[in-house]
Design an enzyme around this catalytic site. Structure first.
Site, short mmCIF file in Angstrom:
data_model
loop_
_atom_site.label_atom_id
_atom_site.label_comp_id
_atom_site.label_asym_id
_atom_site.label_seq_id
_atom_site.Cartn_x
_atom_site.Cartn_y
_atom_site.Cartn_z
N GLY A 11 -3.75 5.94 -9.79
CA GLY A 11 -2.61 5.06 -10.03
C GLY A 11 -2.57 4.46 -11.42
CG ASN A 12 -6.14 2.98 -13.03
OD1 ASN A 12 -6.15 3.95 -12.28
ND2 ASN A 12 -7.24 2.36 -13.41
CE LYS A 210 -5.42 10.77 -7.35
NZ LYS A 210 -5.85 9.63 -6.57
N1 LIG Z 1 -0.74 10.92 -2.56
C1 LIG Z 1 -1.69 10.05 -3.01
O1 LIG Z 1 -2.87 10.13 -2.67
O2 LIG Z 1 -1.20 9.07 -3.86
P1 LIG Z 1 -1.99 7.74 -4.33
O3 LIG Z 1 -3.29 8.22 -4.92
O4 LIG Z 1 -1.10 7.10 -5.37
O5 LIG Z 1 -2.17 6.91 -3.10
#
Ligand SMILES: NC(=O)OP(=O)(O)O
Length: 309
Positions: A11-12, A210
């Site tokens: 995310g970051n 992910k």
């Molecule tokens: N799809 C997924 O794992 O996204 P994040 O890492 O942003 O939660």
């Protein structure tokens, strides 16, 4: 020594919201370009939790405002998030590489990932998406049968099923791009979740983790290393206690023991360590690394981060 690496952006590395994402991607592109310049062959994957929630919510609001619009299925929201994030990454990374005299296509692949319709995750949604919500908003959503959960004292978030990734459908296209010396951005947001109905792939309502999808990808393209980028430089045991210990390395046996002891937070470090372990165990000699984006180069050279394998 140059390596084939799957680089999973957290995310970051992406920021939140349009402007912050564009700023974050500029910093991210510099770190990725350093690795390409060092001779590594890269495949880039990324998360989409905040973005997929925002896309879903935007279409929900549009559907309430006009009969012309409908609420989008989550699989379509994941596809849109791959385009939105992938476009920023390929646009900025191309330019960053060109400024360093490196001419490569950076290509975002709309990527489908097969899951099992019977996966127990469909009965236990637990993957947070979208922004944090106040308790008041959360209670209103619960009345509308939307599943929300309190997230580690930080506020409420919508949650969705996160089934196990089984197969990357477009894997041969990823290999072709790599063999042509290009930089694929793939398995964005864990990939678009689909189930097989004969030759037809049907999108399902889920968001795949992910890091877990990146581990399957890394295994299937025969990568040397899976690099999971996150908000800490190293993995710790006894996190946030006086006994906290940062780890330079974990053998698969140690990783399994720490997981069994409950050392890693579900929805946070746990899926990262599980993904790293799955890749490290998929063939002798494979290693995974968990570290910060800005320390990725040092981590790949064994100078920081936590190595699993
Ligand atoms: N799809 C997924 O794992 O996204 P994040 O890492 O942003 O939660």
């Amino acid at each position: 020594m140059s390596k084939r690496i799957v680089l999973a952006l957290g995310g970051n590395a992406l920021g939140k919201g349009l402007e912050k994402q564009m700023q974050a991607v500029r910093t991210t592109a510099q770190a990725i370009a350093d690795l390409i310049e060092a001779g590594h062959e890269l495949v880039i994957t990324h998360g989409n939790g905040p973005q997929v929630g925002m896309i879903h919510q935007a279409f929900e609001a549009a559907a309430h405002s006009s009969e012309q619009y409908s609420v989008l299925p989550m699989s379509v929201c994941v596809a849109l998030s791959q385009g939105y994030i992938g476009y920023d990454l390929q646009n900025v990374l191309r330019e960053t590489l060109l400024k360093r005299g490196i001419k490569k296509n950076v290509v975002s692949l709309i990527t489908q990932v097969r899951v099992d319709e019977q996966d127990p995750a469909f009965k236990m949604p637990d993957k947070p998406i979208g922004s944090f919500l106040s308790e008041e908003v959360a209670r209103k959503l619960i009345q509308q049968n939307v599943v929300v959960k309190e997230d580690s004292g930080r506020g409420w978030r919508r949650v969705i099923a996160s089934p196990e990734p089984k197969e990357i459908i477009e894997i041969e296209a990823v290999k072709s791009l790599l063999d042509a010396g290009q930089v694929p951005v793939t398995v964005g947001g864990g990939g678009i979740p689909v189930v097989a109905e004969g030759d037809h792939l049907k999108g399902v309502s889920a968001v795949i983790d992910k890091d877990r999808a990146s581990a399957v990808l890394a295994r299937d393209i025969d990568a040397d290393m899976l690099v999971i980028l996150t908000a800490v430089e190293k993995v710790a045991v006894n996190f946030n206690t006086p006994q906290q210990k940062w780890l330079d390395r974990m053998t698969p046996e140690e990783a399994r023991r720490y997981i069994a002891e409950g050392q890693f937070a579900p929805g946070s470090m746990l899926p990262k360590v599980e993904a790293a372990l799955a890749f490290a165990e998929s063939r002798p000699g494979r290693q995974a690394l968990i570290t910060l984006l800005e320390r990725a180069g040092d981590g790949i050279n064994g100078r920081t981060g936590t190595i699993i394998g």
